[in-house]
Design an enzyme around this catalytic site. Structure first.
Site, PDB file in Angstrom:
ATOM      1  CB  CYS A 112     -24.667   8.188  12.635  1.00 24.35           C
ATOM      2  SG  CYS A 112     -24.436  10.325  12.623  1.00 24.35           S
ATOM      3  CG  HIS A 246     -28.442   6.705  11.393  1.00 29.63           C
ATOM      4  ND1 HIS A 246     -28.584   7.309  12.287  1.00 29.63           N
ATOM      5  CD2 HIS A 246     -27.544   7.489  10.509  1.00 29.63           C
ATOM      6  CE1 HIS A 246     -28.061   8.662  12.327  1.00 29.63           C
ATOM      7  NE2 HIS A 246     -27.218   8.511  11.232  1.00 29.63           N
ATOM      8  CG  ASN A 276     -28.561  12.065  10.742  1.00 34.32           C
ATOM      9  OD1 ASN A 276     -28.486  11.714  12.415  1.00 34.32           O
ATOM     10  ND2 ASN A 276     -28.273  12.166  10.293  1.00 34.32           N
TER      11      ASN A 276
HETATM   12  O1  UT7 Z   1     -25.509  10.847   9.712  1.00 34.78           O
HETATM   13  C1  UT7 Z   1     -25.069  11.206   8.791  1.00 34.78           C
HETATM   14  C2  UT7 Z   1     -24.694  10.715   7.152  1.00 34.78           C
HETATM   15  N1  UT7 Z   1     -25.035  11.387   6.330  1.00 34.78           N
HETATM   16  C3  UT7 Z   1     -26.149  10.880   5.419  1.00 34.78           C
HETATM   17  O2  UT7 Z   1     -26.388   9.984   5.408  1.00 34.78           O
HETATM   18  C4  UT7 Z   1     -26.899  11.740   4.841  1.00 34.78           C
HETATM   19  C5  UT7 Z   1     -26.640  11.698   3.244  1.00 34.78           C
HETATM   20  N2  UT7 Z   1     -27.131  12.324   1.636  1.00 34.78           N
HETATM   21  C6  UT7 Z   1     -28.075  12.576   1.668  1.00 34.78           C
HETATM   22  O3  UT7 Z   1     -29.426  12.318   2.399  1.00 34.78           O
HETATM   23  C7  UT7 Z   1     -28.439  13.745   0.550  1.00 34.78           C
HETATM   24  O4  UT7 Z   1     -26.901  13.595   0.045  1.00 34.78           O
HETATM   25  C8  UT7 Z   1     -28.904  14.694   0.925  1.00 34.78           C
HETATM   26  C9  UT7 Z   1     -30.386  15.299   1.644  1.00 34.78           C
HETATM   27  C10 UT7 Z   1     -27.843  16.148   1.796  1.00 34.78           C
HETATM   28  C11 UT7 Z   1     -28.815  15.724  -0.122  1.00 34.78           C
HETATM   29  O5  UT7 Z   1     -29.939  15.411  -1.065  1.00 34.78           O
HETATM   30  P1  UT7 Z   1     -28.961  15.326  -2.780  1.00 34.78           P
HETATM   31  O6  UT7 Z   1     -30.332  14.874  -2.950  1.00 34.78           O
HETATM   32  O7  UT7 Z   1     -28.058  14.457  -3.022  1.00 34.78           O
HETATM   33  O8  UT7 Z   1     -29.128  17.000  -3.180  1.00 34.78           O
HETATM   34  P2  UT7 Z   1     -27.632  17.641  -3.879  1.00 34.78           P
HETATM   35  O9  UT7 Z   1     -26.396  17.460  -2.937  1.00 34.78           O
HETATM   36  O10 UT7 Z   1     -27.486  16.461  -5.062  1.00 34.78           O
HETATM   37  O11 UT7 Z   1     -28.367  18.791  -4.180  1.00 34.78           O
HETATM   38  C12 UT7 Z   1     -29.806  18.773  -5.037  1.00 34.78           C
HETATM   39  C13 UT7 Z   1     -29.502  20.034  -5.310  1.00 34.78           C
HETATM   40  C14 UT7 Z   1     -28.546  21.351  -5.742  1.00 34.78           C
HETATM   41  O12 UT7 Z   1     -29.202  21.935  -6.497  1.00 34.78           O
HETATM   42  P3  UT7 Z   1     -28.320  22.351  -8.495  1.00 34.78           P
HETATM   43  O13 UT7 Z   1     -27.243  22.651  -7.478  1.00 34.78           O
HETATM   44  O14 UT7 Z   1     -28.958  21.000  -8.225  1.00 34.78           O
HETATM   45  O15 UT7 Z   1     -28.675  23.648  -8.413  1.00 34.78           O
HETATM   46  C15 UT7 Z   1     -28.773  21.972  -3.912  1.00 34.78           C
HETATM   47  O16 UT7 Z   1     -27.676  23.133  -3.791  1.00 34.78           O
HETATM   48  O17 UT7 Z   1     -30.229  20.827  -3.490  1.00 34.78           O
HETATM   49  C16 UT7 Z   1     -29.729  22.449  -3.516  1.00 34.78           C
HETATM   50  N3  UT7 Z   1     -29.975  22.037  -2.234  1.00 34.78           N
HETATM   51  C17 UT7 Z   1     -31.129  22.964  -1.379  1.00 34.78           C
HETATM   52  N4  UT7 Z   1     -32.229  23.012  -1.826  1.00 34.78           N
HETATM   53  C18 UT7 Z   1     -33.077  23.125  -1.433  1.00 34.78           C
HETATM   54  C19 UT7 Z   1     -29.022  21.454  -1.571  1.00 34.78           C
HETATM   55  N5  UT7 Z   1     -29.404  21.962  -0.036  1.00 34.78           N
HETATM   56  C20 UT7 Z   1     -30.611  22.008  -0.153  1.00 34.78           C
HETATM   57  C21 UT7 Z   1     -31.232  22.682   0.939  1.00 34.78           C
HETATM   58  N6  UT7 Z   1     -32.728  23.947   0.423  1.00 34.78           N
HETATM   59  N7  UT7 Z   1     -31.884  22.545   2.044  1.00 34.78           N
END
Ligand code: UT7
Length: 319
Positions: A112, A246, A276
Site C-alpha cells: 500500500c 492511505h 482499501n
Molecule cells: O492497507 C493494508 C493495511 N491494513 C490495515 O490497515 C488494516 C488494519 N486493521 C484493521 O483495520 C482492523 O484490525 C480490522 C478492520 C481488520 C478488524 O477490526 P478489529 O476491530 O481489529 O476487529 P477484530 O479483528 O478484533 O475482530 C472483532 C470481532 C471478532 O469476533 P470475536 O472474536 O470478538 O467474536 C471477529 O471474528 O469481529 C469479528 N469479525 C467480523 N464480524 C463481522 C471480523 N471480521 C468480521 C466481519 N464481519 N467482516
C-alpha cells in the site's frame, strides 16, 4: 533544487460496485459491522479488467490533464502488488498501450506504500536531470488476492488505479520512506509451483493479515511520518491545508488526525465508497480532489501511506 511538480492527475475505478449488503450474502458479516469497524460502505471490483488496463485508463487521464503526449514520457513507474503477470511488468504493459516508446518502465513492490515509493524514485530521476516527465501510477486489484471465505479480510479491499504526471518544477518539500521488515503480519504467499525441486511447504496464496497488529503499527507510523515530513518541510502538521492518507480504515485515519490535532475537514477520504485500494488509494483521492478544484496553488498537502512489509512513506508538497 528541482524535485518535480505534479502537472496532472488521473484515476479509474471499475464500474462494478459491491456494497456491504452484497457481502452479507457471501460471508457472515453485516453492513453495520463493516461501517463501524472500517468506515467502508462499498468498493469497486475489477472483474474482467486487469490491473494494467485500469492503470492505462488512469494514465491517459493524467496525461490529458497535464497536456503531455505519451511520447514525451521518460519513465513510467508503477506501484503494484497484484499485476496479473510476474513479467512483463505492468509499467511495460502501460507503455505498450499508450505508446510511450521512449520511457523506461519499472514496477515497484511496496504494497500500500507503492505510490509513495514511486513518487520518491520519480522525483530522484527528475532532480538528477535524467528525466523531465515521469508517469507515476498506483494500481491494484486485491479483490483477486483475498480469500473470499475470510470475512476478516475480504470486506476490506477494492480495486482501482490512480496516476500522476510528475514534470519539472519544485513542488515537493520533503519525502521519506521507511521499512520494518516483518514476514508475517501482512502477507500474500506465491501460489504453489509444480517444480519437482520445490520442497517449500505449500501455502494458501491468499492475503493473510493480523489486523490488530497492522492497526497499531499504522496509527503510530502515520503520526510519526507526518510529523517527520512536516518538520523537514519547516511546518507544523496543523499548518497543512490537506492530508491525503492511505485509505485502509477510517478509524486509523480519525485516530491519527486526533493525535496530529488536525481537523477532519482537512483530511480527504474515499474509503467510504472505494474500500482499501492499496497502492491506488492515495492517487485516486488526490485526483478526485484535483478534479473537484479543491486544491489551490500554494496549498500545503501531505500524503501518508503504510502497508505490508511493513513499509511506510510520507511527503509534503505545495500545490
Ligand atoms: O492497507 C493494508 C493495511 N491494513 C490495515 O490497515 C488494516 C488494519 N486493521 C484493521 O483495520 C482492523 O484490525 C480490522 C478492520 C481488520 C478488524 O477490526 P478489529 O476491530 O481489529 O476487529 P477484530 O479483528 O478484533 O475482530 C472483532 C470481532 C471478532 O469476533 P470475536 O472474536 O470478538 O467474536 C471477529 O471474528 O469481529 C469479528 N469479525 C467480523 N464480524 C463481522 C471480523 N471480521 C468480521 C466481519 N464481519 N467482516
Amino acid at each position: 533544487m528541482k524535485n518535480g511538480r505534479i502537472a496532472g492527475t488521473g484515476s479509474y475505478v471499475p464500474e462494478t460496485i459491491w456494497k456491504n449488503e452484497d457481502l452479507e450474502k457471501m460471508v457472515e458479516t453485516s453492513d453495520a459491522w463493516i461501517r463501524e469497524r472500517t468506515g467502508i460502505g462499498a468498493r469497486h471490483i475489477a472483474g474482467e479488467e486487469t490491473v494494467a488496463q485500469m492503470a492505462v485508463k488512469a494514465a491517459r487521464r493524467a496525461l490529458e490533464n497535464a497536456g503531455i503526449c505519451s511520447t514525451e514520457l521518460d519513465l513510467i513507474l508503477v506501484g503494484t502488488s497484484s499485476s496479473e503477470s510476474i513479467f512483463p511488468n505492468t509499467a511495460c504493459l502501460v507503455q505498450d498501450e499508450i505508446g510511450a516508446f521512449r520511457a523506461a518502465c519499472l514496477d515497484v513492490s511496496a504494497a500500500c506504500t507503492g505510490f509513495l515509493a514511486v513518487y520518491e524514485l520519480g522525483q530522484l530521476y527528475i532532480r538528477s536531470g535524467k528525466a523531465k516527465n515521469v508517469l507515476l501510477i498506483g494500481a491494484d486489484a486485491l479483490s483477486r488476492l483475498v480469500d473470499w471465505n475470510d470475512r476478516s479480510t475480504c470486506v476490506l479491499f477494492g480495486d482501482g488505479a490512480g496516476a500522476v504526471l510528475l514534470g519539472e518544477g519544485d513542488s515537493l518539500q520533503s519525502i521519506h520512506l521507511t521499512a520494518k521488515g516483518d514476514p508475517q503480519v501482512l502477507c500474500i504467499p506465491q501460489p504453489p509451483s509444480n517444480s519437482p525441486f520445490d520442497i517449500l511447504p505449500p501455502q494458501q496464496p491468499f492475503l493473510q493479515m493480523n489486523g490488530k497488529e497492522v492497526y497499531k503499527f499504522a496509527v503510530s507510523a502515520f503520526c510519526s511520518d507526518v510529523t517527520e515530513v512536516c518538520s523537514q518541510a519547516g511546518i507544523q502538521p496543523q499548518q497543512l491545508d490537506w492530508l491525503i492518507p492511505h485509505q485502509a480504515n477510517l478509524r486509523i485515519i480519525e485516530s491519527a488526525l486526533h493525535k496530529l490535532k488536525l481537523p477532519s475537514q482537512r483530511c480527504l477520504t474515499g474509503i467510504q465508497r472505494l474500500g482499501n485500494t492499496s497502492a491506488a488509494s492515495i492517487p485516486i483521492v488526490l485526483d478526485e480532489a484535483n478534479t473537484k478544484g479543491l486544491l489551490h496553488p500554494g496549498d500545503w498537502i501531505a500524503l501518508s501511506a503504510f502497508g505490508a512489509g511493513l513499509t511506510t512513506g510520507a511527503c509534503v508538497l505545495r500545490w
